[in-house]
Design a protein around this motif. Structure first.
Motif, mmCIF file in Angstrom:
data_model
loop_
_atom_site.group_PDB
_atom_site.id
_atom_site.type_symbol
_atom_site.label_atom_id
_atom_site.label_comp_id
_atom_site.label_asym_id
_atom_site.label_seq_id
_atom_site.Cartn_x
_atom_site.Cartn_y
_atom_site.Cartn_z
ATOM 1 N N LYS A 1 0.832 -1.203 0.000
ATOM 2 C CA LYS A 1 0.000 0.000 0.000
ATOM 3 C C LYS A 1 0.866 1.252 0.000
ATOM 4 O O LYS A 1 1.884 1.310 0.698
ATOM 5 C CB LYS A 1 -0.936 0.016 1.211
ATOM 6 N N LEU A 2 0.433 2.232 -0.771
ATOM 7 C CA LEU A 2 1.103 3.527 -0.839
ATOM 8 C C LEU A 2 0.184 4.572 -0.217
ATOM 9 O O LEU A 2 -0.972 4.704 -0.616
ATOM 10 C CB LEU A 2 1.401 3.890 -2.292
ATOM 11 N N TYR A 3 0.719 5.307 0.773
ATOM 12 C CA TYR A 3 -0.048 6.357 1.453
ATOM 13 C C TYR A 3 0.406 7.718 0.925
ATOM 14 O O TYR A 3 1.601 8.036 0.959
ATOM 15 C CB TYR A 3 0.158 6.270 2.962
ATOM 16 N N VAL A 4 -0.551 8.498 0.445
ATOM 17 C CA VAL A 4 -0.242 9.773 -0.196
ATOM 18 C C VAL A 4 -1.017 10.911 0.480
ATOM 19 O O VAL A 4 -2.240 11.008 0.313
ATOM 20 C CB VAL A 4 -0.590 9.744 -1.694
ATOM 21 N N PRO A 5 -0.351 11.778 1.246
ATOM 22 C CA PRO A 5 -1.018 12.990 1.730
ATOM 23 C C PRO A 5 -1.197 13.957 0.552
ATOM 24 O O PRO A 5 -0.216 14.367 -0.069
ATOM 25 C CB PRO A 5 -0.037 13.558 2.766
#
Length: 358
Positions: A228-232
């Motif tokens: 999973k990639l978390y992007v603010p």
């Protein structure tokens, strides 16, 4: 790029002394740091303070301050600033080698990376890179530093053993690099101007995939398993979660204005998102996809780092020249630490197995 003399790095072999902050109480820390709370003093006390701050097994946070061109060293046990390292113009972020003997700081306006000896608290060399270096990531073997430069389309490679630039990765005409994260042979690079994340094979230096994101993606992170990639997304006031296998959006969670950085707990259930423009920190339940609590009035909440046990989160406040300490169980601010003017990044220095309770 700045013109600068290239200096050959001196290889120094040191043995690791194993001791830790887990064995040090608050009272012991206070006694050790008595009259030595920073590098600003005079004479023997200031020198002793720097020496104590450079202890290899000390568990600390390093915080670059943009306006004072320096790095503050925060002792985790005492929550005091115990050392200071002069840097070049407008330092932004810092990363450590796995041995914690060396740190690397990106200097935006100097277009350079400083190599820091963490025992002497001195810069040993400065390596020129592209314009306005910002995010950085170091390979697991400590040999290659990948540097994002805000003002052009390249990721710069720095050979840490030779102490010099070792090539670039070209992301294409008009690309802008900001923050990076590395998993295996895949390098993820956020592009805050074009609203996307590039996935690059570091061996071939080719873009494997481009992930369209919300507006102004900032300090991206990966789950521990790389799935999973978390992007603010600052422009959309959101935390976005993507499947790294196919780049598909899994969820988009509303947070405070100007989402900047994110830290995810080891169990993958909770994310803590900083919001610079919104001066806030949001606690996000990743299972339900909802923000469960927002701490406000945190001037310019920028970057975040956990302590080893994830019982505390440390956040830089660029608007008040502080680092705040958040109790992650209570979800509230429990301490404020004054640091240099306009603190930017924050990174934990702790050897494996050292300071397990800090």
């Amino acid at each position: 790029m700045l013109d600068s003399k290239k200096i050959i790095i001196l290889a120094v072999s040191l043995s690791v002394i194993m001791s830790g902050c887990a064995l040090e109480t608050k009272q012991e820390a206070a006694q050790r740091l008595q009259s030595k709370t920073g590098a600003g003093g005079n004479g023997e006390n200031a020198n002793n303070s720097q020496s104590a701050a450079g202890k290899l097994t000390s568990v600390q946070f390093y915080v670059p301050s943009e306006k004072e061109n320096k790095l503050s060293v925060i002792d985790v046990v005492s929550s005091k600033v115990v050392g200071s390292i002069p840097l070049s113009e407008t330092p932004s972020t810092v990363v450590f080698s796995t041995t914690m003997r060396e740190a690397f700081a990106a200097n935006q306006m100097s277009s350079s990376v400083s190599f820091i000896n963490t025992q002497t608290l001195k810069v040993e060399k400065e390596v020129p890179v592209g314009p306005m270096p910002h995010g950085m990531v170091l390979s697991p073997d400590n040999k290659m530093l990948y540097v994002a430069t805000v003002a052009d389309q390249f990721v710069y490679l720095v050979d840490t053993k030779e102490g010099k630039e070792a090539g670039t990765i070209d992301l294409g005409q008009g690309a802008r690099t900001n923050y990076l994260v590395l998993f295996g042979e895949k390098l993820y690079v956020s592009d805050h101007e074009n609203h996307k994340v590039y996935v690059v094979n570091v061996k071939t230096k080719q873009v494997m995939m481009t992930i369209p994101t919300g507006k102004i993606p900032r300090a991206i992170k990966l789950s521990d398993d790389g799935k999973k990639l978390y992007v603010p997304s600052a422009g959309d006031h959101a935390l976005e979660v993507y499947n790294t296998a196919d780049g598909k959006l899994l969820s988009k969670i509303s947070v405070a204005e100007g989402a900047t950085d994110v830290a995810v707990t080891e169990d993958g259930l909770t994310a803590i998102v900083t919001s610079m423009e919104g001066s806030a920190v949001s606690f996000v339940d990743l299972a339900s996809g909802k923000t469960i609590k927002t701490l406000t009035g945190l001037a310019g909440a920028r970057h975040i780092s956990f302590n080893r046990q994830q019982t505390k989160a440390y956040v830089t406040l660029s608007g008040s020249d502080e680092v705040i300490v958040i109790d992650t169980a209570k979800q509230e601010v429990v301490e404020r630490i004054k640091v240099g003017a306009q603190p930017h990044g924050i990174q934990l220095k702790a050897l494996p197995g050292i300071g397990g309770s800090c």
